[in-house]
Design a protein around this motif. Structure first.
Motif, PDB file in Angstrom:
ATOM      1  N   LEU A 151       5.200   4.363   6.747  1.00 46.09           N
ATOM      2  CA  LEU A 151       4.642   3.349   7.642  1.00 46.09           C
ATOM      3  C   LEU A 151       4.952   3.628   9.111  1.00 46.09           C
ATOM      4  CD1 LEU A 151       5.387   0.133   5.544  1.00 46.09           C
ATOM      5  CD2 LEU A 151       3.233   1.401   5.740  1.00 46.09           C
ATOM      6  N   HIS A 152       5.716   4.696   9.351  1.00 43.80           N
ATOM      7  CA  HIS A 152       6.111   5.072  10.719  1.00 43.80           C
ATOM      8  C   HIS A 152       6.879   3.921  11.383  1.00 43.80           C
ATOM      9  CE1 HIS A 152       5.639   8.293  13.620  1.00 43.80           C
ATOM     10  NE2 HIS A 152       5.568   7.386  14.559  1.00 43.80           N
ATOM     11  N   ARG A 153       7.819   3.374  10.607  1.00 42.81           N
ATOM     12  CA  ARG A 153       8.615   2.242  11.095  1.00 42.81           C
ATOM     13  C   ARG A 153      10.087   2.527  10.860  1.00 42.81           C
ATOM     14  NH1 ARG A 153       5.836  -3.358   9.489  1.00 42.81           N
ATOM     15  NH2 ARG A 153       7.831  -4.008  10.300  1.00 42.81           N
ATOM     16  N   ASP A 154      10.891   2.017  11.777  1.00 42.53           N
ATOM     17  CA  ASP A 154      12.333   2.196  11.636  1.00 42.53           C
ATOM     18  C   ASP A 154      13.069   0.868  11.469  1.00 42.53           C
ATOM     19  OD1 ASP A 154      12.097   1.229  14.206  1.00 42.53           O
ATOM     20  OD2 ASP A 154      12.946   3.001  15.173  1.00 42.53           O
ATOM     21  N   ASP A 155      12.339  -0.229  11.348  1.00 40.56           N
ATOM     22  CA  ASP A 155      12.946  -1.548  11.149  1.00 40.56           C
ATOM     23  C   ASP A 155      13.138  -1.808   9.657  1.00 40.56           C
ATOM     24  OD1 ASP A 155      10.169  -1.615  10.849  1.00 40.56           O
ATOM     25  OD2 ASP A 155      10.026  -3.725  11.399  1.00 40.56           O
ATOM     26  N   LEU A 156      14.108  -1.096   9.090  1.00 40.70           N
ATOM     27  CA  LEU A 156      14.315  -1.135   7.644  1.00 40.70           C
ATOM     28  C   LEU A 156      14.660  -2.532   7.129  1.00 40.70           C
ATOM     29  CD1 LEU A 156      16.134   2.266   7.021  1.00 40.70           C
ATOM     30  CD2 LEU A 156      13.694   1.723   6.906  1.00 40.70           C
ATOM     31  N   HIS A 193       0.828  -1.213   0.000  1.00 40.00           N
ATOM     32  CA  HIS A 193       0.000   0.000   0.000  1.00 40.00           C
ATOM     33  C   HIS A 193       0.859   1.259   0.000  1.00 40.00           C
ATOM     34  CE1 HIS A 193      -4.063  -1.555   0.259  1.00 40.00           C
ATOM     35  NE2 HIS A 193      -3.605  -2.493   1.061  1.00 40.00           N
ATOM     36  N   ALA A 194       1.926   1.258   0.795  1.00 43.52           N
ATOM     37  CA  ALA A 194       2.807   2.434   0.857  1.00 43.52           C
ATOM     38  C   ALA A 194       3.465   2.682  -0.498  1.00 43.52           C
ATOM     39  CB  ALA A 194       3.866   2.251   1.937  1.00 43.52           C
ATOM     40  N   VAL A 195       3.916   1.627  -1.161  1.00 37.98           N
ATOM     41  CA  VAL A 195       4.537   1.774  -2.476  1.00 37.98           C
ATOM     42  C   VAL A 195       3.506   2.306  -3.473  1.00 37.98           C
ATOM     43  CG1 VAL A 195       5.622   0.536  -4.391  1.00 37.98           C
ATOM     44  CG2 VAL A 195       6.313   0.026  -2.045  1.00 37.98           C
ATOM     45  N   HIS A 196       2.273   1.859  -3.348  1.00 40.09           N
ATOM     46  CA  HIS A 196       1.207   2.270  -4.261  1.00 40.09           C
ATOM     47  C   HIS A 196       0.774   3.725  -4.045  1.00 40.09           C
ATOM     48  CE1 HIS A 196      -3.042   2.542  -5.606  1.00 40.09           C
ATOM     49  NE2 HIS A 196      -2.613   1.788  -6.594  1.00 40.09           N
ATOM     50  N   MET A 197       0.925   4.228  -2.831  1.00 39.29           N
ATOM     51  CA  MET A 197       0.418   5.545  -2.458  1.00 39.29           C
ATOM     52  C   MET A 197       0.860   6.637  -3.431  1.00 39.29           C
ATOM     53  SD  MET A 197       0.861   7.399   1.251  1.00 39.29           S
ATOM     54  CE  MET A 197       0.341   5.933   2.122  1.00 39.29           C
ATOM     55  N   ASN A 198      -0.083   7.414  -3.882  1.00 35.06           N
ATOM     56  CA  ASN A 198       0.123   8.556  -4.781  1.00 35.06           C
ATOM     57  C   ASN A 198       0.672   8.166  -6.152  1.00 35.06           C
ATOM     58  OD1 ASN A 198      -0.784  10.326  -2.762  1.00 35.06           O
ATOM     59  ND2 ASN A 198       1.272  10.464  -1.906  1.00 35.06           N
ATOM     60  N   GLY A 199       0.792   6.886  -6.435  1.00 37.04           N
ATOM     61  CA  GLY A 199       1.230   6.446  -7.751  1.00 37.04           C
ATOM     62  C   GLY A 199       2.664   6.796  -8.104  1.00 37.04           C
ATOM     63  N   THR A 200       3.510   7.014  -7.079  1.00 33.34           N
ATOM     64  CA  THR A 200       4.906   7.363  -7.337  1.00 33.34           C
ATOM     65  C   THR A 200       5.831   6.321  -6.718  1.00 33.34           C
ATOM     66  OG1 THR A 200       5.018   8.708  -5.334  1.00 33.34           O
ATOM     67  CG2 THR A 200       4.411   9.837  -7.362  1.00 33.34           C
ATOM     68  N   ALA A 201       6.962   6.085  -7.380  1.00 31.38           N
ATOM     69  CA  ALA A 201       7.961   5.154  -6.847  1.00 31.38           C
ATOM     70  C   ALA A 201       8.547   5.724  -5.555  1.00 31.38           C
ATOM     71  CB  ALA A 201       9.065   4.924  -7.875  1.00 31.38           C
ATOM     72  N   LYS A 202       8.921   4.829  -4.644  1.00 33.13           N
ATOM     73  CA  LYS A 202       9.445   5.261  -3.349  1.00 33.13           C
ATOM     74  C   LYS A 202      10.670   4.453  -2.965  1.00 33.13           C
ATOM     75  CE  LYS A 202       4.821   6.457  -2.134  1.00 33.13           C
ATOM     76  NZ  LYS A 202       4.357   6.071  -3.472  1.00 33.13           N
ATOM     77  N   GLY A 203      11.577   5.110  -2.253  1.00 32.90           N
ATOM     78  CA  GLY A 203      12.758   4.444  -1.728  1.00 32.90           C
ATOM     79  C   GLY A 203      12.477   3.810  -0.375  1.00 32.90           C
ATOM     80  N   LEU A 204      13.427   3.027   0.091  1.00 34.78           N
ATOM     81  CA  LEU A 204      13.302   2.294   1.352  1.00 34.78           C
ATOM     82  C   LEU A 204      13.004   3.224   2.529  1.00 34.78           C
ATOM     83  CD1 LEU A 204      13.608  -0.316   3.028  1.00 34.78           C
ATOM     84  CD2 LEU A 204      16.066   0.175   3.113  1.00 34.78           C
ATOM     85  N   VAL A 205      13.754   4.292   2.666  1.00 29.79           N
ATOM     86  CA  VAL A 205      13.570   5.197   3.803  1.00 29.79           C
ATOM     87  C   VAL A 205      12.196   5.861   3.745  1.00 29.79           C
ATOM     88  CG1 VAL A 205      14.433   7.295   4.915  1.00 29.79           C
ATOM     89  CG2 VAL A 205      16.042   5.553   4.114  1.00 29.79           C
ATOM     90  N   GLU A 206      11.773   6.256   2.553  1.00 29.94           N
ATOM     91  CA  GLU A 206      10.460   6.884   2.409  1.00 29.94           C
ATOM     92  C   GLU A 206       9.346   5.914   2.797  1.00 29.94           C
ATOM     93  OE1 GLU A 206       7.792   9.312  -0.903  1.00 29.94           O
ATOM     94  OE2 GLU A 206       9.603   8.279  -1.548  1.00 29.94           O
ATOM     95  N   ILE A 207       9.484   4.657   2.404  1.00 29.34           N
ATOM     96  CA  ILE A 207       8.488   3.643   2.769  1.00 29.34           C
ATOM     97  C   ILE A 207       8.458   3.486   4.290  1.00 29.34           C
ATOM     98  CG2 ILE A 207       7.900   1.188   2.620  1.00 29.34           C
ATOM     99  CD1 ILE A 207       9.202   1.317  -0.262  1.00 29.34           C
TER     100      ILE A 207
END
Length: 162
Positions: A68-73, A50-64
């Motif tokens: 998701l409000h998570r720091d367990d990369l 869902h996070a990757v899908h959000m706004n229809g734009t590609a996202k990097g690991l840190v942005e994801i």
């Protein structure tokens, strides 16, 4: 029971309800995705999709992680790898530093089916809790304030401040 103790007991009940809400939401994501697809995803993998899908734009690991409000990369990387193996997301970029992830056509179909299912089932029920958009806006703001309180409390503990 003293007023402070009564408030503390109510806070404990509140936290227990939050715990249950989080678990119910995780089951909902998993079960809803399972109802529209043969792909078996954990709640974390569903969240990443869902996070990757959000706004229809590609996202990097840190942005994801931030979305998701998570720091367990490491766990997010594991989820991205599984989603890639399932053909639900695609890597974009050549180096680790510039790597982004986008939803594949198959992943997009699953998310669209999930959203349709959510609209048909959950939206109708949720409108009983927040009948008007302003009610939902107020609920969202209260949740953001609570997130901030818990984040700040965690920061205070990490810095050993009372």
């Amino acid at each position: 029971m003293a007023e402070g103790a009564d408030y503390e007991a109510k806070l404990a009940e509140f936290e227990y309800a939050i715990w249950h809400l989080g678990a119910a939401f995780a089951r909902w994501r998993r079960d809803c995705l399972g109802s529209v697809s043969d792909v078996s995803l954990s709640s974390t993998e569903a969240s990443i999709l869902h996070a990757v899908h959000m706004n229809g734009t590609a996202k990097g690991l840190v942005e994801i992680g931030r979305l998701l409000h998570r720091d367990d990369l490491t766990n997010i990387q594991y989820g991205l790898k599984k989603l890639g193996q399932l053909g639900l997301i695609e890597k974009q970029g050549r180096s680790r530093k510039s790597m982004t992830y986008a939803v594949s056509d198959e992943g997009d179909e699953i998310i669209k089916a999930y959203l349709a299912q959510r609209r048909a089932v959950l939206l109708r029920l949720f409108q009983q809790v927040a009948p008007a958009p302003d009610d939902l806006t107020n609920l969202i703001m209260q949740m953001h304030v609570m997130i901030g309180i818990y984040d700040q409390s965690g920061d205070l503990i990490m810095n050993r401040q009372p």
